[in-house]
Design a protein around this motif. Structure first.
Motif, PDB file in Angstrom:
ATOM      1  N   ARG A  96       0.855  -1.192   0.000  1.00 37.65           N
ATOM      2  CA  ARG A  96       0.000   0.000   0.000  1.00 37.65           C
ATOM      3  C   ARG A  96       0.890   1.241   0.000  1.00 37.65           C
ATOM      4  O   ARG A  96       1.130   1.852   1.054  1.00 37.65           O
ATOM      5  CB  ARG A  96      -0.932  -0.004   1.213  1.00 37.65           C
ATOM      6  CG  ARG A  96      -1.952  -1.141   1.203  1.00 37.65           C
ATOM      7  CD  ARG A  96      -2.949  -1.000   2.335  1.00 37.65           C
ATOM      8  NE  ARG A  96      -3.747   0.226   2.208  1.00 37.65           N
ATOM      9  CZ  ARG A  96      -4.638   0.616   3.131  1.00 37.65           C
ATOM     10  NH1 ARG A  96      -4.826  -0.125   4.222  1.00 37.65           N
ATOM     11  NH2 ARG A  96      -5.321   1.731   2.960  1.00 37.65           N
ATOM     12  N   HIS A 145       0.571   4.364  -1.039  1.00 40.23           N
ATOM     13  CA  HIS A 145      -0.005   5.639  -0.588  1.00 40.23           C
ATOM     14  C   HIS A 145       0.012   5.705   0.940  1.00 40.23           C
ATOM     15  O   HIS A 145       0.455   6.705   1.526  1.00 40.23           O
ATOM     16  CB  HIS A 145      -1.438   5.760  -1.118  1.00 40.23           C
ATOM     17  CG  HIS A 145      -2.148   7.026  -0.704  1.00 40.23           C
ATOM     18  ND1 HIS A 145      -2.461   8.018  -1.596  1.00 40.23           N
ATOM     19  CD2 HIS A 145      -2.602   7.453   0.506  1.00 40.23           C
ATOM     20  CE1 HIS A 145      -3.078   9.017  -0.963  1.00 40.23           C
ATOM     21  NE2 HIS A 145      -3.173   8.673   0.318  1.00 40.23           N
ATOM     22  N   ARG A 146      -0.457   4.644   1.574  1.00 39.49           N
ATOM     23  CA  ARG A 146      -0.532   4.625   3.035  1.00 39.49           C
ATOM     24  C   ARG A 146       0.854   4.675   3.670  1.00 39.49           C
ATOM     25  O   ARG A 146       1.078   5.412   4.638  1.00 39.49           O
ATOM     26  CB  ARG A 146      -1.269   3.359   3.494  1.00 39.49           C
ATOM     27  CG  ARG A 146      -1.446   3.233   5.004  1.00 39.49           C
ATOM     28  CD  ARG A 146      -2.374   2.068   5.311  1.00 39.49           C
ATOM     29  NE  ARG A 146      -2.518   1.861   6.733  1.00 39.49           N
ATOM     30  CZ  ARG A 146      -1.727   1.083   7.464  1.00 39.49           C
ATOM     31  NH1 ARG A 146      -0.720   0.441   6.865  1.00 39.49           N
ATOM     32  NH2 ARG A 146      -1.914   0.935   8.753  1.00 39.49           N
ATOM     33  N   ALA A 199      -4.093  12.577   4.421  1.00 45.24           N
ATOM     34  CA  ALA A 199      -3.940  11.904   3.129  1.00 45.24           C
ATOM     35  C   ALA A 199      -4.181  10.406   3.261  1.00 45.24           C
ATOM     36  O   ALA A 199      -4.770   9.782   2.367  1.00 45.24           O
ATOM     37  CB  ALA A 199      -2.546  12.170   2.568  1.00 45.24           C
ATOM     38  N   ALA A 200      -3.732   9.824   4.365  1.00 41.65           N
ATOM     39  CA  ALA A 200      -3.963   8.392   4.585  1.00 41.65           C
ATOM     40  C   ALA A 200      -5.446   8.104   4.781  1.00 41.65           C
ATOM     41  O   ALA A 200      -5.983   7.131   4.247  1.00 41.65           O
ATOM     42  CB  ALA A 200      -3.157   7.925   5.798  1.00 41.65           C
ATOM     43  N   GLU A 203      -7.503   8.564   1.373  1.00 41.27           N
ATOM     44  CA  GLU A 203      -6.963   7.905   0.180  1.00 41.27           C
ATOM     45  C   GLU A 203      -8.060   7.436  -0.762  1.00 41.27           C
ATOM     46  O   GLU A 203      -7.975   7.614  -1.986  1.00 41.27           O
ATOM     47  CB  GLU A 203      -6.101   6.706   0.591  1.00 41.27           C
ATOM     48  CG  GLU A 203      -5.570   5.908  -0.577  1.00 41.27           C
ATOM     49  CD  GLU A 203      -4.801   4.657  -0.141  1.00 41.27           C
ATOM     50  OE1 GLU A 203      -4.313   3.933  -1.039  1.00 41.27           O
ATOM     51  OE2 GLU A 203      -4.692   4.412   1.070  1.00 41.27           O
ATOM     52  N   LYS A 204      -9.123   6.832  -0.235  1.00 44.85           N
ATOM     53  CA  LYS A 204     -10.188   6.271  -1.061  1.00 44.85           C
ATOM     54  C   LYS A 204     -11.332   7.257  -1.308  1.00 44.85           C
ATOM     55  O   LYS A 204     -12.270   6.951  -2.042  1.00 44.85           O
ATOM     56  CB  LYS A 204     -10.751   5.010  -0.387  1.00 44.85           C
ATOM     57  CG  LYS A 204      -9.716   3.939  -0.081  1.00 44.85           C
ATOM     58  CD  LYS A 204      -9.074   3.385  -1.337  1.00 44.85           C
ATOM     59  CE  LYS A 204      -8.106   2.239  -1.004  1.00 44.85           C
ATOM     60  NZ  LYS A 204      -7.450   1.713  -2.209  1.00 44.85           N
ATOM     61  N   ALA A 220      -7.260  11.621  -6.786  1.00 47.64           N
ATOM     62  CA  ALA A 220      -5.880  12.102  -6.725  1.00 47.64           C
ATOM     63  C   ALA A 220      -5.620  13.226  -7.733  1.00 47.64           C
ATOM     64  O   ALA A 220      -4.925  14.197  -7.429  1.00 47.64           O
ATOM     65  CB  ALA A 220      -4.904  10.948  -6.963  1.00 47.64           C
ATOM     66  N   THR A 232       1.651  13.200  -1.415  1.00 50.15           N
ATOM     67  CA  THR A 232       1.232  11.864  -0.975  1.00 50.15           C
ATOM     68  C   THR A 232       0.265  11.255  -1.974  1.00 50.15           C
ATOM     69  O   THR A 232       0.374  10.075  -2.341  1.00 50.15           O
ATOM     70  CB  THR A 232       0.576  11.942   0.413  1.00 50.15           C
ATOM     71  OG1 THR A 232       1.498  12.524   1.344  1.00 50.15           O
ATOM     72  CG2 THR A 232       0.196  10.547   0.911  1.00 50.15           C
ATOM     73  N   PHE A 233      -0.688  12.049  -2.468  1.00 50.37           N
ATOM     74  CA  PHE A 233      -1.618  11.546  -3.482  1.00 50.37           C
ATOM     75  C   PHE A 233      -0.907  11.302  -4.813  1.00 50.37           C
ATOM     76  O   PHE A 233      -1.221  10.343  -5.529  1.00 50.37           O
ATOM     77  CB  PHE A 233      -2.778  12.535  -3.661  1.00 50.37           C
ATOM     78  CG  PHE A 233      -3.859  12.361  -2.647  1.00 50.37           C
ATOM     79  CD1 PHE A 233      -4.949  11.545  -2.899  1.00 50.37           C
ATOM     80  CD2 PHE A 233      -3.787  13.000  -1.417  1.00 50.37           C
ATOM     81  CE1 PHE A 233      -5.955  11.364  -1.961  1.00 50.37           C
ATOM     82  CE2 PHE A 233      -4.784  12.835  -0.469  1.00 50.37           C
ATOM     83  CZ  PHE A 233      -5.868  12.015  -0.732  1.00 50.37           C
ATOM     84  N   GLY A 286       0.893   7.949  -4.537  1.00 51.97           N
ATOM     85  CA  GLY A 286      -0.004   6.806  -4.681  1.00 51.97           C
ATOM     86  C   GLY A 286      -0.477   6.606  -6.104  1.00 51.97           C
ATOM     87  O   GLY A 286      -0.556   5.474  -6.599  1.00 51.97           O
ATOM     88  N   THR A 325      -8.448   8.824 -10.394  1.00 51.95           N
ATOM     89  CA  THR A 325      -8.064   7.660  -9.590  1.00 51.95           C
ATOM     90  C   THR A 325      -8.823   6.424  -9.991  1.00 51.95           C
ATOM     91  O   THR A 325      -8.303   5.320 -10.031  1.00 51.95           O
ATOM     92  CB  THR A 325      -8.299   7.946  -8.091  1.00 51.95           C
ATOM     93  OG1 THR A 325      -7.584   9.129  -7.746  1.00 51.95           O
ATOM     94  CG2 THR A 325      -7.820   6.790  -7.244  1.00 51.95           C
TER      95      THR A 325
END
Length: 384
Positions: free
Chosen positions: A126, A128-129, A255-256, A259-260, A264, A307-308, A311, A374
């Motif tokens: 993962r 992004h995380r 951001a974590a 994420e979903k 992005a 961060t995005f 990912g 995304t």
């Protein structure tokens, strides 16, 4: 075997990210120290920072395309170790020529180590995380650095800054030697596709992030100087820098969590526009409150946006090569930023940075507009 899922492996990546991204935290103090303690002008101080970042770019470009064939632990350990040696020698130097060589060499060493670190994160299950997690570690490091280093430099002199940098690199080298992880098995089946050329859309993302890195470094290098030159006072400006470090803890955590929930591509477009707006406020405002508010969230915009970006690019290039070049993405712009900013400030004043940031942001927006959403399908991504 230590992997990115293990506590030891993540800890080593967190420490490596903090050491390799020290410029994201330290540039205002770095450039400010070179001006105030070493008596270099803005252009010379910016040049030294640019040489460090330029060295990191060269190392990252050289290693990124070979990332999936390298021993990450060896590269990270040697890289951070050599950077520590370079900064240790720099603490005993004072002339521009010697410091220039040491900045370039230390940048190359730390850039190689950071490429290994980011490439390994990109190959995790993962990315992004995990990138958000190492971003939170950088925020904590930033708070400690901004709270402790400026007073030490003021009391003990400029060489203390390089001693601090050297100490950080020593810790990173030891962490890499003891616990640097290997790429997760879930990512390794795509290694064969790593020999194919990077998709054109990935290059758009790379150029866009480089543009944001340029604006970040160009502005961040003179964040402390513009506050001091506007007469806001050393204590007040230092307080803003500490607040900046505290605020920086929020973006990777957000951001974590998001994420979903956030697209992005939209985050990248919004981040580039907001970054330019904040530069205008910082460089044009004569009121402390406006300067302080904009400056305290300035780095947070880059952290959240990147961060995005990390990912999304990890999805578009599963070989890890593009994100092993993360130092090159950020630091190509960042290497130009301090010397460009210093030249503009010296020639035209701080307001010129606002104009330059706006122009560069337009380029970033054009690049990010080419990225897929995304939720796009593989076919849509290929056609983007």
């Amino acid at each position: 075997m230590i992997t990115t899922d293990s506590r030891r492996g993540r800890s080593a990546l967190m420490i490596g990210h903090c050491a390799g991204m020290v410029d994201l935290v330290a540039l205002p103090v770095w450039v400010g120290t070179l001006v105030a303690q070493y008596r270099f002008d803005a252009q010379q101080a910016g040049m030294l920072a640019s040489l460090f970042l330029g060295g990191a770019v060269l190392a990252s470009i050289a290693l990124a395309s070979r990332f999936d064939r390298l021993n990450g632990r060896l590269v990270a350990t040697l890289g951070f170790g050599l950077a520590a040696l370079g900064f240790g020698v720099a603490a005993g130097a004072s002339d521009f020529a010697t410091l220039a060589v040491l900045h370039a060499l230390s940048g190359m060493a730390s850039g190689a180590a950071l490429s290994a670190t980011h490439g390994t994160i990109a190959r995790s299950g993962r990315p992004h995380r995990l990138f958000a997690i190492v971003g939170m570690a950088l925020a904590v490091f930033g708070i400690a650095f901004m709270g402790a280093t400026p007073p030490l430099v003021a009391q003990l002199g400029g060489p203390v800054l390089f001693q601090v940098f050297g100490g950080v690199m020593v810790v990173a080298a030891l962490a890499a030697a003891l616990a640097f992880p290997v790429a997760d098995a879930v990512r390794t089946p795509v290694q064969a596709e790593g020999r194919a050329p990077l998709p054109a859309v990935v290059w758009c993302g790379i150029v866009g992030i480089a543009c944001m890195g340029l604006v970040q470094a160009m502005t961040f290098s003179f964040l402390e100087r513009v506050g001091s030159d506007r007469g806001f006072g050393a204590a007040a400006v230092t307080g803003v820098l500490v607040a900046l470090g505290i605020v920086n803890f929020a973006p990777p955590a957000l951001a974590a969590l998001l994420e979903k929930r956030l697209d992005a591509r939209r985050v990248l477009l919004g981040g580039a526009a907001l970054q330019a707006l904040l530069v205008c406020v910082i460089m044009l405002s004569t009121q402390f409150i406006a300067y302080a508010l904009a400056a305290s969230v300035f780095a947070a915009v880059m952290i959240f946006t990147h961060t995005f970006a990390f990912g999304l690019l990890a999805q578009l290039d599963r070989s890890g090569r593009a994100l092993a070049a993360t130092p090159a993405m950020l630091m190509t712009g960042a290497a130009i930023g301090p010397v460009l900013g210093g030249t503009l400030v010296k020639s035209f004043g701080y307001g010129s940075l606002a104009i330059a940031a706006t122009a560069i942001a337009v380029v970033a927006l054009l690049c990010f507009s080419r990225l897929p959403a995304t939720g796009a399908t593989p076919r849509q991504r290929a056609l983007a």
